[in-house]
Design an enzyme around this catalytic site. Sequence first.
Site, short mmCIF file in Angstrom:
data_model
loop_
_atom_site.label_atom_id
_atom_site.label_comp_id
_atom_site.label_asym_id
_atom_site.label_seq_id
_atom_site.Cartn_x
_atom_site.Cartn_y
_atom_site.Cartn_z
N GLY A 32 0.82 -1.22 0.00
CA GLY A 32 0.00 0.00 0.00
C GLY A 32 0.84 1.25 0.00
O GLY A 32 0.43 2.29 0.50
N GLY A 33 2.06 1.16 -0.56
CA GLY A 33 2.93 2.33 -0.64
C GLY A 33 2.63 3.15 -1.88
O GLY A 33 1.57 2.99 -2.51
N GLY B 39 2.42 0.86 -5.12
CA GLY B 39 1.26 -0.02 -5.07
C GLY B 39 -0.01 0.77 -5.39
O GLY B 39 -0.87 0.32 -6.15
N LYS C 78 12.47 -2.52 -7.68
CA LYS C 78 13.70 -2.25 -8.45
C LYS C 78 14.89 -2.35 -7.53
O LYS C 78 15.33 -1.35 -6.95
CB LYS C 78 13.62 -0.86 -9.07
CG LYS C 78 12.53 -0.73 -10.14
CD LYS C 78 12.43 0.69 -10.61
CE LYS C 78 11.40 0.86 -11.71
NZ LYS C 78 11.16 2.26 -12.03
N LYS D 196 19.89 1.51 -12.03
CA LYS D 196 19.82 2.99 -12.14
C LYS D 196 19.74 3.64 -10.75
O LYS D 196 20.03 4.83 -10.61
CB LYS D 196 18.67 3.43 -13.04
CG LYS D 196 17.26 3.05 -12.60
CD LYS D 196 16.62 4.00 -11.63
CE LYS D 196 15.27 3.52 -11.17
NZ LYS D 196 14.73 4.24 -10.02
N ARG E 126 13.49 9.36 -4.92
CA ARG E 126 13.99 9.21 -3.56
C ARG E 126 15.48 8.87 -3.57
O ARG E 126 16.22 9.27 -2.67
CB ARG E 126 13.20 8.12 -2.83
CG ARG E 126 11.75 8.52 -2.61
CD ARG E 126 10.88 7.34 -2.35
NE ARG E 126 10.90 6.41 -3.47
CZ ARG E 126 10.15 5.33 -3.55
NH1 ARG E 126 9.32 5.04 -2.58
NH2 ARG E 126 10.21 4.53 -4.59
#
Length: 424
Positions: free
Chosen positions: A100-101, A104, A197, A281, A345
């Site tokens: 639920g981030g 998501g 990732k 990346k 981020r």
Amino acid sequence: MDQIEKLRTRAAELLASKPIDSNPEALSTWWADWCALGSMIPPNSIGERDAKGSPAPLPDSPAAHWKGWWSATAPPAPSSSSPSNSPDSTNKLKVTVWGGGAFGTAMARCASRNGHNVVMYVRDPEQERSINEDHVNNKYLSNFTLPDNITATIDLKEANAGSSLFIHALPCQLTPKWLAANRTLIPGDVCICSTAKGLYVETRQLLGDAMLAALERPQPLAFLSGPSFAAEIMKGDPSAVVVASLKLYHATAVQKFLSNNSMRVYVSQDVVGVQLGGALKNPLAIGAGMIEGLGLGINTMSAFVTRSCNELRQLCVAMGGKENTISGLSGVGDLMLTCFGNLSRNRTCGTRLVKGEKLEDILKTMTVEGVPTARVCVYYADMCGLDLPIFRCAAAVIDGKMSPEEARSALMSRPLGMEKGEIC
Ligand SMILES: NC(=O)c1ccc[n+]([C@@H]2O[C@H](COP(=O)([O-])OP(=O)(O)OC[C@H]3O[C@@H](n4cnc5c(N)ncnc54)[C@H](O)[C@@H]3O)[C@@H](O)[C@H]2O)c1
Ligand SMILES: O=P(O)(O)OC[C@H](O)CO
């Protein structure tokens, strides 16, 4: 040639001769042949694994490992209507999103735009309530209203029941243990599309390999990657990503679930390259953030991004991925987004490190996949005998073994040479 080899050869021939979608009659005959072939695969031939069913921690060649991986599942049945490349708006299915981030929520929104019944699996009861009753994810991207066809549950069994697709949107490092703990609640024949990732630091595996080891069984997997900030997906800004699966029909299924006027999903079979492009990346974006934090200009950033592409390509090819993949969305595309885009981020982490914040404090505030992944990059570079100075400097600064200024000086004082880096 043994029986398995014959089956693989036949599968390759069939895949090469798959009729085009606009010829349903030929396609139907082809599916029948494909299903018949699937039923001939002995159950003990699935994957090239050790006695416990786990792949080696660092396969000599991930591509070779993946080529040896067979899922026990039959391909999806052909649609009764003529298949088409556009999203099938008449076929509403259940899609489950694990996590639920930010991403998501963005993936849930994407599937909801195609009318699917989307269920988000979340950990927190208040977040579950907020999504179901207020139609807002109170923890992430809370300025966006969610439509009625997105609901949430803290019950994983309920979330997974009857689902046609699992979208995995949990951070990389916790994923294998989470899958191992929940494997009995996850049907083995439903495709998991991973959007994480990162490289798994504990075993230094590609995440897909670590996922299969954790599940201890074959499972159809697909990997979604590309330039895709969650907030921009929520807004509906046109975006494009790539989804890779070894058997193209899994990626094609995900493509149809998620593509619409604001999202174009391309497909690929380069599961190694697409995973590596998305993961590699991230440490490079931390480096870009350091450039920003040092107050250096666009000359520096452009040189950094260009030389980073070269290193990305070398490492991807050395690990069994395809060079072309790195020229695409899960490569140059995502690298540009995260190096130049201040929503990243990873980039933000680099900037904050240069300003003197402690890494452990930064990691308490957000998910930064590039930090653990940087260590695995250096391990892969060592194993492949590659120089990769940018990856090494980024990892050294992240680990506190070098200051950003020292990294700058080290990179600028290297021996001069030809522009195109040699591959191995
Ligand atoms: N945010 C983006 O724009 C974006 C884009 C593409 C890919 N990704 C990738 O998606 C992955 C997830 O990123 P994100 O942005 O959603 O991270 P996030 O930090 O926003 O969210 C992570 C979520 O995982 C949940 N979680 C953590 N541990 C859990 C557990 N044990 N059980 C259940 N839930 C748990 C957290 O509660 C949180 O909701 C990362 O690998 C990231 O690289 C993110
Ligand atoms: O915020 P970041 O740095 O994790 O990047 C998010 C996505 O990977 C962008 O494609």
